[in-house]
Scaffold this motif. Structure first.
Motif, PDB file in Angstrom:
ATOM      1  N   GLY A  77       0.808  -1.208   0.000  1.00  0.00           N
ATOM      2  CA  GLY A  77       0.000   0.000   0.000  1.00  0.00           C
ATOM      3  C   GLY A  77       0.841   1.257   0.000  1.00  0.00           C
ATOM      4  N   GLN A  78       0.231   2.334  -0.399  1.00  0.00           N
ATOM      5  CA  GLN A  78       0.913   3.626  -0.465  1.00  0.00           C
ATOM      6  C   GLN A  78      -0.041   4.733  -0.005  1.00  0.00           C
ATOM      7  OE1 GLN A  78       4.056   3.831  -1.100  1.00  0.00           O
ATOM      8  NE2 GLN A  78       4.524   1.906  -2.145  1.00  0.00           N
ATOM      9  N   GLY A  79       0.556   5.883   0.257  1.00  0.00           N
ATOM     10  CA  GLY A  79      -0.249   7.062   0.554  1.00  0.00           C
ATOM     11  C   GLY A  79      -0.371   7.343   2.031  1.00  0.00           C
ATOM     12  N   PRO A  80      -1.108   8.389   2.359  1.00  0.00           N
ATOM     13  CA  PRO A  80      -1.274   8.780   3.765  1.00  0.00           C
ATOM     14  C   PRO A  80      -2.107   7.764   4.529  1.00  0.00           C
ATOM     15  CG  PRO A  80      -2.756  10.038   2.361  1.00  0.00           C
ATOM     16  CD  PRO A  80      -1.863   9.263   1.436  1.00  0.00           C
ATOM     17  N   ASP A  81      -1.975   7.795   5.848  1.00  0.00           N
ATOM     18  CA  ASP A  81      -2.790   6.918   6.689  1.00  0.00           C
ATOM     19  C   ASP A  81      -4.265   7.271   6.540  1.00  0.00           C
ATOM     20  OD1 ASP A  81      -0.465   5.790   7.625  1.00  0.00           O
ATOM     21  OD2 ASP A  81      -0.520   6.821   9.571  1.00  0.00           O
ATOM     22  N   LEU A  82      -5.092   6.242   6.543  1.00  0.00           N
ATOM     23  CA  LEU A  82      -6.537   6.455   6.556  1.00  0.00           C
ATOM     24  C   LEU A  82      -6.968   7.064   7.888  1.00  0.00           C
ATOM     25  CD1 LEU A  82      -7.723   3.113   4.945  1.00  0.00           C
ATOM     26  CD2 LEU A  82      -7.933   5.402   3.950  1.00  0.00           C
ATOM     27  N   PRO A  83      -8.081   7.793   7.898  1.00  0.00           N
ATOM     28  CA  PRO A  83      -8.580   8.356   9.164  1.00  0.00           C
ATOM     29  C   PRO A  83      -8.842   7.262  10.199  1.00  0.00           C
ATOM     30  CG  PRO A  83      -9.731   9.330   7.287  1.00  0.00           C
ATOM     31  CD  PRO A  83      -8.917   8.195   6.744  1.00  0.00           C
ATOM     32  N   HIS A  84      -8.618   7.598  11.448  1.00  0.00           N
ATOM     33  CA  HIS A  84      -8.780   6.625  12.520  1.00  0.00           C
ATOM     34  C   HIS A  84     -10.198   6.071  12.571  1.00  0.00           C
ATOM     35  CE1 HIS A  84      -5.112   8.032  15.114  1.00  0.00           C
ATOM     36  NE2 HIS A  84      -4.856   8.048  13.829  1.00  0.00           N
ATOM     37  N   ASP A  85     -11.211   6.923  12.375  1.00  0.00           N
ATOM     38  CA  ASP A  85     -12.577   6.431  12.497  1.00  0.00           C
ATOM     39  C   ASP A  85     -12.896   5.403  11.420  1.00  0.00           C
ATOM     40  OD1 ASP A  85     -12.540   8.431  10.498  1.00  0.00           O
ATOM     41  OD2 ASP A  85     -14.600   9.048  10.911  1.00  0.00           O
ATOM     42  N   VAL A  86     -12.332   5.561  10.230  1.00  0.00           N
ATOM     43  CA  VAL A  86     -12.566   4.605   9.159  1.00  0.00           C
ATOM     44  C   VAL A  86     -11.894   3.272   9.483  1.00  0.00           C
ATOM     45  CG1 VAL A  86     -12.141   4.105   6.721  1.00  0.00           C
ATOM     46  CG2 VAL A  86     -12.853   6.391   7.403  1.00  0.00           C
ATOM     47  N   VAL A  87     -10.658   3.313   9.953  1.00  0.00           N
ATOM     48  CA  VAL A  87      -9.923   2.076  10.262  1.00  0.00           C
ATOM     49  C   VAL A  87     -10.617   1.299  11.374  1.00  0.00           C
ATOM     50  CG1 VAL A  87      -7.751   1.131  11.132  1.00  0.00           C
ATOM     51  CG2 VAL A  87      -7.730   2.992   9.450  1.00  0.00           C
ATOM     52  N   ARG A  88     -10.991   1.987  12.430  1.00  0.00           N
ATOM     53  CA  ARG A  88     -11.617   1.283  13.555  1.00  0.00           C
ATOM     54  C   ARG A  88     -13.009   0.784  13.189  1.00  0.00           C
ATOM     55  NH1 ARG A  88      -9.272   1.793  18.809  1.00  0.00           N
ATOM     56  NH2 ARG A  88     -11.356   1.755  19.742  1.00  0.00           N
ATOM     57  N   ALA A  89     -13.751   1.531  12.400  1.00  0.00           N
ATOM     58  CA  ALA A  89     -15.051   1.044  11.939  1.00  0.00           C
ATOM     59  C   ALA A  89     -14.878  -0.195  11.072  1.00  0.00           C
ATOM     60  CB  ALA A  89     -15.783   2.141  11.172  1.00  0.00           C
ATOM     61  N   ALA A  90     -13.856  -0.192  10.210  1.00  0.00           N
ATOM     62  CA  ALA A  90     -13.597  -1.359   9.360  1.00  0.00           C
ATOM     63  C   ALA A  90     -13.284  -2.590  10.199  1.00  0.00           C
ATOM     64  CB  ALA A  90     -12.450  -1.061   8.399  1.00  0.00           C
ATOM     65  N   LEU A  91     -12.487  -2.427  11.244  1.00  0.00           N
ATOM     66  CA  LEU A  91     -12.129  -3.568  12.083  1.00  0.00           C
ATOM     67  C   LEU A  91     -13.315  -4.035  12.927  1.00  0.00           C
ATOM     68  CD1 LEU A  91      -8.486  -2.659  13.124  1.00  0.00           C
ATOM     69  CD2 LEU A  91      -9.243  -4.459  11.573  1.00  0.00           C
ATOM     70  N   LEU A  92     -14.205  -3.118  13.294  1.00  0.00           N
ATOM     71  CA  LEU A  92     -15.419  -3.552  13.979  1.00  0.00           C
ATOM     72  C   LEU A  92     -16.264  -4.427  13.051  1.00  0.00           C
ATOM     73  CD1 LEU A  92     -17.362  -3.543  16.361  1.00  0.00           C
ATOM     74  CD2 LEU A  92     -18.307  -1.383  15.486  1.00  0.00           C
ATOM     75  N   LEU A  93     -16.411  -4.002  11.819  1.00  0.00           N
ATOM     76  CA  LEU A  93     -17.135  -4.825  10.851  1.00  0.00           C
ATOM     77  C   LEU A  93     -16.457  -6.173  10.644  1.00  0.00           C
ATOM     78  CD1 LEU A  93     -17.967  -2.022   8.311  1.00  0.00           C
ATOM     79  CD2 LEU A  93     -19.671  -3.543   9.333  1.00  0.00           C
TER      80      LEU A  93
ATOM     81  N   GLY B 270     -12.303  -9.606   3.260  1.00  0.00           N
ATOM     82  CA  GLY B 270     -13.637  -9.017   3.314  1.00  0.00           C
ATOM     83  C   GLY B 270     -13.586  -7.546   2.974  1.00  0.00           C
ATOM     84  N   THR B 271     -14.712  -7.010   2.574  1.00  0.00           N
ATOM     85  CA  THR B 271     -14.774  -5.601   2.146  1.00  0.00           C
ATOM     86  C   THR B 271     -15.182  -4.693   3.306  1.00  0.00           C
ATOM     87  OG1 THR B 271     -16.988  -6.089   1.285  1.00  0.00           O
ATOM     88  CG2 THR B 271     -15.181  -6.053  -0.290  1.00  0.00           C
ATOM     89  N   SER B 272     -14.609  -4.936   4.460  1.00  0.00           N
ATOM     90  CA  SER B 272     -14.992  -4.172   5.652  1.00  0.00           C
ATOM     91  C   SER B 272     -14.603  -2.704   5.557  1.00  0.00           C
ATOM     92  CB  SER B 272     -14.343  -4.796   6.890  1.00  0.00           C
ATOM     93  OG  SER B 272     -14.724  -6.139   7.016  1.00  0.00           O
ATOM     94  N   LEU B 273     -13.478  -2.404   4.937  1.00  0.00           N
ATOM     95  CA  LEU B 273     -13.090  -1.006   4.777  1.00  0.00           C
ATOM     96  C   LEU B 273     -14.058  -0.285   3.856  1.00  0.00           C
ATOM     97  CD1 LEU B 273     -11.162   1.410   5.064  1.00  0.00           C
ATOM     98  CD2 LEU B 273      -9.792   0.417   3.215  1.00  0.00           C
ATOM     99  N   THR B 274     -14.428  -0.916   2.759  1.00  0.00           N
ATOM    100  CA  THR B 274     -15.379  -0.313   1.830  1.00  0.00           C
ATOM    101  C   THR B 274     -16.704  -0.028   2.518  1.00  0.00           C
ATOM    102  OG1 THR B 274     -14.362  -1.383  -0.083  1.00  0.00           O
ATOM    103  CG2 THR B 274     -16.651  -0.699  -0.311  1.00  0.00           C
ATOM    104  N   THR B 275     -17.208  -1.019   3.251  1.00  0.00           N
ATOM    105  CA  THR B 275     -18.484  -0.837   3.950  1.00  0.00           C
ATOM    106  C   THR B 275     -18.383   0.250   5.004  1.00  0.00           C
ATOM    107  OG1 THR B 275     -19.148  -3.130   3.568  1.00  0.00           O
ATOM    108  CG2 THR B 275     -20.209  -1.978   5.384  1.00  0.00           C
ATOM    109  N   ALA B 276     -17.284   0.265   5.767  1.00  0.00           N
ATOM    110  CA  ALA B 276     -17.137   1.260   6.825  1.00  0.00           C
ATOM    111  C   ALA B 276     -17.135   2.673   6.266  1.00  0.00           C
ATOM    112  CB  ALA B 276     -15.841   0.998   7.600  1.00  0.00           C
ATOM    113  N   ALA B 277     -16.336   2.910   5.228  1.00  0.00           N
ATOM    114  CA  ALA B 277     -16.264   4.260   4.664  1.00  0.00           C
ATOM    115  C   ALA B 277     -17.586   4.662   4.034  1.00  0.00           C
ATOM    116  CB  ALA B 277     -15.135   4.333   3.640  1.00  0.00           C
ATOM    117  N   THR B 278     -18.277   3.714   3.392  1.00  0.00           N
ATOM    118  CA  THR B 278     -19.588   4.021   2.810  1.00  0.00           C
ATOM    119  C   THR B 278     -20.582   4.394   3.892  1.00  0.00           C
ATOM    120  OG1 THR B 278     -19.185   2.504   0.958  1.00  0.00           O
ATOM    121  CG2 THR B 278     -21.464   3.129   1.380  1.00  0.00           C
ATOM    122  N   ALA B 279     -20.610   3.618   4.960  1.00  0.00           N
ATOM    123  CA  ALA B 279     -21.560   3.884   6.041  1.00  0.00           C
ATOM    124  C   ALA B 279     -21.288   5.230   6.703  1.00  0.00           C
ATOM    125  CB  ALA B 279     -21.490   2.762   7.076  1.00  0.00           C
ATOM    126  N   LEU B 280     -20.024   5.538   6.959  1.00  0.00           N
ATOM    127  CA  LEU B 280     -19.695   6.813   7.593  1.00  0.00           C
ATOM    128  C   LEU B 280     -19.981   7.984   6.649  1.00  0.00           C
ATOM    129  CD1 LEU B 280     -16.397   5.809   9.419  1.00  0.00           C
ATOM    130  CD2 LEU B 280     -18.659   6.155  10.448  1.00  0.00           C
TER     131      LEU B 280
END
Length: 507
Positions: A100-116, A210-220
């Motif tokens: 992967g490359q680029g800046p870190d994803l926002p904390h709320d997105v990462v933690r929401a993805a891991l909750l999913l 799993g597409t947990s990151l996609t779902t988390a960012a979409t939901a937020l």
């Protein structure tokens, strides 16, 4: 923000209650996960996970039963044997995904993805160990957040690269954040009081597949756009009241004849906000479209957001993994439940809504600062035109905001490209759609804040006090928190404050 019909917020969850992995998740749960929160791993969850794990042991021992990722290589290399040792097979899963490359994803997105992710694993279809679920649950009680780069996922076969970074951080590799500080992951685990996660090959694959990151960012993103959409309704009503418009454009017979459910719901809410309004009689018979057609535009947005509501609700209860294990049927099912097409379509719809609602709000601010159309208020709402410039800088910034939204509103879900030696010959690009919509949602909030600031200033420079009680209440909320622009001052913080006020007043 969990919503009901017409975008009205649902009752908030008890902020002190644990998130129960045995119950369906909500968007409110994803929002809560941004901060330390207890997770409940009840006996039903533990029992399901253990049954699937025992079934995996049985099929793993059967040389005649192929299981992807347990006995094989990954992706296009499935035709080759994997590594014989379980710990080695874990590394075999994860090491090559560190691209992967680029800046870190926002904390709320990462933690929401891991909750999913942990919720999906806890339903007992993935064959993971209970240690995986327990360790992730323990993480949520802390501020530990893996450092995950933004770029690398195509939203198929799961969000492989981002989730691999998250998984490696939980193993003590790579980087993570604790209490807002970015650290080597092993040190971050120590500071958070967490032990490194030990995984076998199946555990590692289940965490990334799993597409947990996609779902988390979409939901937020949906949650934020829902709040701004509701704010845009309120601000349109306040604009109409301050200018003295006739509310006939919201007449129930007129909107009923239009027939679209979203418009009917939105217009009903706006009529409630304008209840008691007294038109001045000084406005044109027909207002510009940015006022007259607002229930039709915002109503169409409501219909689109209802579609996205349904997709997100389904995704929050979706088992996103491959393969899935069904012990009661003696079935190991290989397929594509890691394919994020629904969220890709929904996130693209959210982006289109953001562009249209944002355009409406920007045009309304442009109307408000224009003396040719604002019933004689000073240009740029300046308290002393020429000596002062009022909202001139803010209006300029909104032009940049809407240009940025438009430039990024091109659907990502139509951009499929083959990859992985054509094993992934079609991909949804849901991650791109979701993260883009998450970013644009913040610009829409700032557009709403800019209009809200303009309306607060308009009353200061000669606009009338609202006559509808609910509009007056909104103006007072803004006026109590934000001083008039007199004399000029930097307004960036005021825009952010106004955005916060108008998008959270019903939360």
């Amino acid at each position: 923000m969990t919503t009901t019909s017409a975008g009205a917020p649902a009752a908030p969850a008890d902020p002190g209650a644990p998130i129960d992995l045995g119950a369906p998740l909500s968007t409110a749960d994803l929002r809560r996960a941004a901060e330390p929160v207890p997770l409940l791993v009840g006996p039903d969850v533990r029992g399901r996970v253990e049954r699937a794990r025992e079934f995996l042991r049985v099929v793993r021992a059967d040389d005649d039963r192929p299981v992807y990722g347990v006995k094989t290589g990954f992706g296009a290399l499935i035709g080759y044997a994997g590594r014989a040792e379980e710990a080695d097979q874990c590394d075999n899963t994860l090491a090559h995904l560190g691209a992967g490359q680029g800046p870190d994803l926002p904390h709320d997105v990462v933690r929401a993805a891991l909750l999913l992710r942990v919720w999906s694993l806890g339903q007992g279809f993935s064959g993971v160990s209970t240690e995986v679920v327990d360790t992730l649950a323990a993480m949520f009680a802390t501020t530990f957040t893996p450092a995950v780069p933004r770029y690398g996922s195509v939203g198929a076969s799961g969000d492989l690269i981002p989730l691999a970074y998250a998984t490696q951080a939980l193993r003590g590799r790579g980087s993570a954040h604790v209490d807002g500080e970015r650290l080597p992951a092993d040190e971050a685990l120590r500071r958070a009081g967490l032990a490194p996660l030990a995984l076998d090959g199946r555990d590692a694959l289940a965490l990334v597949n799993g597409t947990s990151l996609t779902t988390a960012a979409t939901a937020l993103a949906l949650d934020s756009v829902r709040a701004s959409h509701r704010a845009a309704q309120d601000l349109t009503c306040l604009l109409a009241d301050v200018l003295g418009c006739d509310p006939g454009f919201l007449h129930p017979r007129l909107i009923g004849a239009y027939g679209h459910p979203g418009a009917i719901a939105v217009a009903g809410r706006m009529r409630g906000a304008l209840d008691g309004v007294a038109p001045t009689g000084d406005r044109p018979l027909q207002e510009p479209y940015s006022i007259r057609c607002s229930p039709q535009l915002l109503g169409a947005a409501e219909d689109a957001l209802r579609y996205a509501d349904g997709v997100v609700a389904a995704d929050l209860t979706s088992i996103s993994d491959n393969p899935l294990f069904f012990p009661e049927d003696d079935v190991v099912a290989h397929g594509g439940n890691f394919f994020g097409q629904p969220a890709a379509f929904a996130a693209d719809a959210i982006a289109m809504v953001t562009a249209s609602v944002g355009n409406l709000v920007e045009r309304q601010l442009d109307l408000l600062v224009d003396p040719a159309r604002n019933t004689g208020l000073p240009p740029m709402l300046a308290a002393g035109p020429g000596q002062q410039h009022g909202l001139q800088g803010v209006q300029l910034a909104t032009t940049a905001f809407i240009a940025e939204i438009r430039r990024n509103a091109v659907p990502a879900s139509t951009q499929s490209l083959p990859t992985n030696l054509h094993n992934q010959d079609v991909v949804p690009f849901g991650t791109q759609a979701a993260l883009r919509s998450y970013d644009l949602a913040e610009l829409l909030r700032l557009l709403c804040g800019s209009l809200a600031l303009g309306l607060r200033q308009a009353v200061h420079v000669g606009g009338r006090r609202p006559t509808a009680p609910r509009c007056a209440e909104l103006l007072d909320l803004l006026a109590d928190a934000i001083a008039p622009v007199d004399p000029d001052r930097p307004l960036d913080a005021d825009v952010r404050l106004a955005a916060e006020l108008v998008t959270t007043r019903w939360s």
